[in-house]
Enzyme design. Structure first.
Site, PDB file in Angstrom:
ATOM      1  N   ARG A   1       0.911  -1.277  -0.002  1.00  0.00           N
ATOM      2  CA  ARG A   1       0.067   0.062   0.098  1.00  0.00           C
ATOM      3  C   ARG A   1       0.784   1.247   0.105  1.00  0.00           C
ATOM      4  O   ARG A   1       0.640   2.389   0.455  1.00  0.00           O
ATOM      5  CB  ARG A   1      -0.916   0.009   1.424  1.00  0.00           C
ATOM      6  CG  ARG A   1      -2.031  -0.953   1.208  1.00  0.00           C
ATOM      7  CD  ARG A   1      -2.983  -0.865   0.032  1.00  0.00           C
ATOM      8  NE  ARG A   1      -4.118  -1.602   0.141  1.00  0.00           N
ATOM      9  CZ  ARG A   1      -4.572  -2.780  -0.093  1.00  0.00           C
ATOM     10  NH1 ARG A   1      -3.321  -3.453  -0.846  1.00  0.00           N
ATOM     11  NH2 ARG A   1      -5.695  -3.372  -0.029  1.00  0.00           N
TER      12      ARG A   1
ATOM     13  N   SER B   1     -10.956  -0.708   2.712  1.00  0.00           N
ATOM     14  CA  SER B   1     -10.164  -0.392   3.879  1.00  0.00           C
ATOM     15  C   SER B   1      -9.714   0.911   4.360  1.00  0.00           C
ATOM     16  O   SER B   1      -9.131   1.543   3.804  1.00  0.00           O
ATOM     17  CB  SER B   1      -8.728  -1.445   3.728  1.00  0.00           C
ATOM     18  OG  SER B   1      -9.270  -2.728   3.126  1.00  0.00           O
TER      19      SER B   1
ATOM     20  N   GLU C   1      -5.557   4.349   5.710  1.00  0.00           N
ATOM     21  CA  GLU C   1      -5.327   4.299   4.277  1.00  0.00           C
ATOM     22  C   GLU C   1      -5.593   5.346   3.351  1.00  0.00           C
ATOM     23  O   GLU C   1      -4.755   5.854   2.780  1.00  0.00           O
ATOM     24  CB  GLU C   1      -5.887   3.023   3.883  1.00  0.00           C
ATOM     25  CG  GLU C   1      -5.187   2.484   2.671  1.00  0.00           C
ATOM     26  CD  GLU C   1      -5.783   1.062   2.210  1.00  0.00           C
ATOM     27  OE1 GLU C   1      -4.982   0.318   2.753  1.00  0.00           O
ATOM     28  OE2 GLU C   1      -6.652   0.995   1.231  1.00  0.00           O
TER      29      GLU C   1
HETATM   30  N1  EPU Z   1     -11.268 -10.068   9.792  1.00  0.00           N
HETATM   31  C1  EPU Z   1     -11.699 -10.062  11.187  1.00  0.00           C
HETATM   32  N2  EPU Z   1     -12.964  -9.193  11.233  1.00  0.00           N
HETATM   33  C2  EPU Z   1     -13.580  -8.487  10.249  1.00  0.00           C
HETATM   34  C3  EPU Z   1     -12.756  -8.783   8.981  1.00  0.00           C
HETATM   35  C4  EPU Z   1     -11.588  -9.410   8.947  1.00  0.00           C
HETATM   36  O1  EPU Z   1     -11.444 -10.805  12.052  1.00  0.00           O
HETATM   37  O2  EPU Z   1     -14.223  -7.944  10.658  1.00  0.00           O
HETATM   38  C5  EPU Z   1     -10.046 -11.097   9.611  1.00  0.00           C
HETATM   39  C6  EPU Z   1     -10.379 -12.248   8.836  1.00  0.00           C
HETATM   40  O3  EPU Z   1     -11.144 -13.260   9.448  1.00  0.00           O
HETATM   41  C7  EPU Z   1      -9.068 -12.674   8.098  1.00  0.00           C
HETATM   42  C8  EPU Z   1      -8.416 -11.322   7.932  1.00  0.00           C
HETATM   43  O4  EPU Z   1      -9.104 -10.545   9.155  1.00  0.00           O
HETATM   44  O5  EPU Z   1      -8.784 -13.634   8.916  1.00  0.00           O
HETATM   45  C9  EPU Z   1      -8.282 -10.837   7.031  1.00  0.00           C
HETATM   46  O6  EPU Z   1      -9.536 -10.384   6.254  1.00  0.00           O
HETATM   47  P1  EPU Z   1      -9.654 -10.175   4.945  1.00  0.00           P
HETATM   48  O7  EPU Z   1      -9.579 -11.344   4.072  1.00  0.00           O
HETATM   49  O8  EPU Z   1     -11.132  -9.660   4.600  1.00  0.00           O
HETATM   50  O9  EPU Z   1      -8.452  -9.204   4.217  1.00  0.00           O
HETATM   51  P2  EPU Z   1      -8.215  -7.776   4.768  1.00  0.00           P
HETATM   52  O10 EPU Z   1      -6.694  -8.077   5.373  1.00  0.00           O
HETATM   53  O11 EPU Z   1      -9.043  -7.323   5.826  1.00  0.00           O
HETATM   54  C10 EPU Z   1      -7.138  -6.918   2.862  1.00  0.00           C
HETATM   55  C11 EPU Z   1      -7.046  -5.580   1.972  1.00  0.00           C
HETATM   56  C12 EPU Z   1      -8.275  -5.603   1.167  1.00  0.00           C
HETATM   57  C13 EPU Z   1      -8.690  -6.632   0.172  1.00  0.00           C
HETATM   58  C14 EPU Z   1      -8.414  -7.856   1.088  1.00  0.00           C
HETATM   59  C15 EPU Z   1      -8.555  -9.478   0.180  1.00  0.00           C
HETATM   60  C16 EPU Z   1      -5.946  -4.202   3.171  1.00  0.00           C
HETATM   61  C17 EPU Z   1      -5.677  -2.911   4.100  1.00  0.00           C
HETATM   62  N3  EPU Z   1      -6.864  -4.550   2.787  1.00  0.00           N
HETATM   63  O12 EPU Z   1      -8.141  -6.987   3.452  1.00  0.00           O
HETATM   64  O13 EPU Z   1      -8.304  -4.297   0.575  1.00  0.00           O
HETATM   65  O14 EPU Z   1      -9.738  -6.716  -0.487  1.00  0.00           O
HETATM   66  O15 EPU Z   1      -7.387  -8.001   1.899  1.00  0.00           O
HETATM   67  O16 EPU Z   1      -7.479  -9.292  -0.479  1.00  0.00           O
HETATM   68  O17 EPU Z   1      -4.742  -4.641   2.772  1.00  0.00           O
HETATM   69  C18 EPU Z   1      -9.079  -2.020   0.211  1.00  0.00           C
HETATM   70  O18 EPU Z   1      -7.742  -1.841   0.315  1.00  0.00           O
HETATM   71  O19 EPU Z   1      -9.794  -1.207   0.244  1.00  0.00           O
HETATM   72  C19 EPU Z   1      -9.347  -3.497   0.255  1.00  0.00           C
HETATM   73  C20 EPU Z   1     -10.738  -3.670   0.378  1.00  0.00           C
END
Ligand code: EPU
Length: 339
Positions: free
Chosen positions: A169, A239, A335
């Site tokens: 990012r 995010s 972000e």
């Molecule tokens: N999780 C929770 N609670 C929540 C949401 C997530 O416990 O309410 C846990 C999930 O269970 C999982 C972990 O957090 O173990 C990761 O969650 P997720 O797969 O949804 O991915 P993320 O790390 O929260 C990142 C990107 C997203 C992208 C997803 C999928 C960042 C800041 N965000 O989210 O990007 O879509 O991975 O690859 O890196 C964006 O940048 O706007 C965005 C949506």
């Protein structure tokens, strides 16, 4: 030389031009649908001593209520194949093109490589700035070059991947905000196409007898739709916090208390924690404060409950950061950019 035509609209409403739907207005607004307008606009702003900022899709910004200057919306369009051989295809898109539409176009042309990045709001020009990433792929992975207008040197400059200094990012453009305006982006997609199915939710696709970029894109769109609120229905900026990359000492208290907490070891020995998980464990999923809240669907997403302004969003973000810091000792970073 012809001077490009610029129409400056007074009292320009920005509430429909940011995905958080914040109430915001700019003293002047202008749509840039021709790349030649960019240098001309900077010249004009300098002459009139007006502050100038450039927006894309408005999906990664928290806009202040009033901006006493010119807000330009990058609205150039166009995509083309630059070169094709057995090993690669190089594609180019204009900065104002909608990122998702560009992804769909590549898939329709049969070019695989960015299907995992389908459904991300925003424009092509914004994609390299924060090195957008999802489902195991980042723009940096397929980046060839970009053309940007350097507002300091008043000249066009081509950036290679090395020049961009991409990281999670992050890119050089975030460290010199406002200096460069991305005009167009080139991607190099490797051939033959290799699907990237490492991410949870995609790996099941490897069981299929046949798979195409469109198969992966459809699954990504399904996964996003099932997890993330749609900004057209519930205004948000995706995010809102980055996943914190911390040292093992910093992560130790979290992992000691919650051995199964999501964490992703990094090449440099640090580890990436999940901001969504940290926020949910802090009891803030669905939390509301004034006219802003944390989504009940995904704890990483800040939503506008209606009529919110930048102040509401900033207060909520501070509360989230303070709560997570007090609970886990981990510092979160926003972000989106506050403008
Ligand atoms: N999780 C929770 N609670 C929540 C949401 C997530 O416990 O309410 C846990 C999930 O269970 C999982 C972990 O957090 O173990 C990761 O969650 P997720 O797969 O949804 O991915 P993320 O790390 O929260 C990142 C990107 C997203 C992208 C997803 C999928 C960042 C800041 N965000 O989210 O990007 O879509 O991975 O690859 O890196 C964006 O940048 O706007 C965005 C949506």
């Amino acid at each position: 030389m012809t001077i490009p035509y610029l129409v400056l609209v007074p009292n320009f409403d920005l509430s429909t031009r940011n995905t958080l739907a914040l109430k915001a207005q700019s003293r002047w607004g202008v749509l840039l649908d021709d790349a030649d307008q960019v240098p001309a606009l900077f010249e004009l702003a300098k002459d009139r001593r007006l502050p100038l900022r450039v927006l894309g899709g408005g999906s990664n910004v928290v806009l202040s209520s009033d901006f006493d200057g010119i807000t330009a919306i990058m609205a150039t369009r166009g995509r083309r194949v630059i070169s094709e051989d057995e090993d690669h295809v190089v594609l180019e898109a204009a900065a104002g093109d909608t990122w998702h539409d560009f992804v769909v176009w590549t898939v329709e042309q049969g070019f695989g490589g960015i299907e995992n990045l389908a459904g991300i709001p925003g424009t092509v020009g914004a994609a390299p700035v924060q090195n957008i990433g999802a489902y195991g792929v980042e723009v940096a992975d397929v980046f060839e070059s970009l053309l940007a207008f350097d507002t300091l040197e008043n000249s066009l400059r081509t950036f290679t991947a090395r020049d961009c200094a991409f990281a999670y990012r992050d890119s050089v453009f975030k460290h010199e905000p406002g200096r460069y305006v991305v005009m167009s982006l080139r991607l190099r997609l490797p051939r033959p196409w290799q699907p990237n199915l490492r991410f949870a939710g995609l790996s099941e696709l490897s069981e299929l007898p046949e798979i195409a970029p469109s198969t992966v894109m459809d699954r990504v769109l399904y996964l996003r739709g099932s997890k993330l609120p749609d900004w057209r229905v519930t205004p948000n900026a995706g995010s809102f916090f980055q996943n914190p990359i911390v040292t093992l000492e910093e992560a130790a208290p979290v992992l000691a208390a919650f051995p199964t907490a999501p964490n992703f070891p990094q090449a440099d020995g640090r580890t990436k924690l999940s901001a969504g998980w940290l926020i949910e464990q802090s009891g803030l999923k669905g939390f509301r404060m004034g006219r802003a809240g944390i989504s009940e669907r995904h704890a990483l997403v800040v939503i506008n409950l209606g009529e919110a302004d930048a102040g509401d969003i900033a207060s909520l973000a501070e509360h989230v950061k303070a709560t997570v810091k007090a609970r886990f000792g981990i510092v979160l970073h926003e972000e989106p950019v506050f403008l």
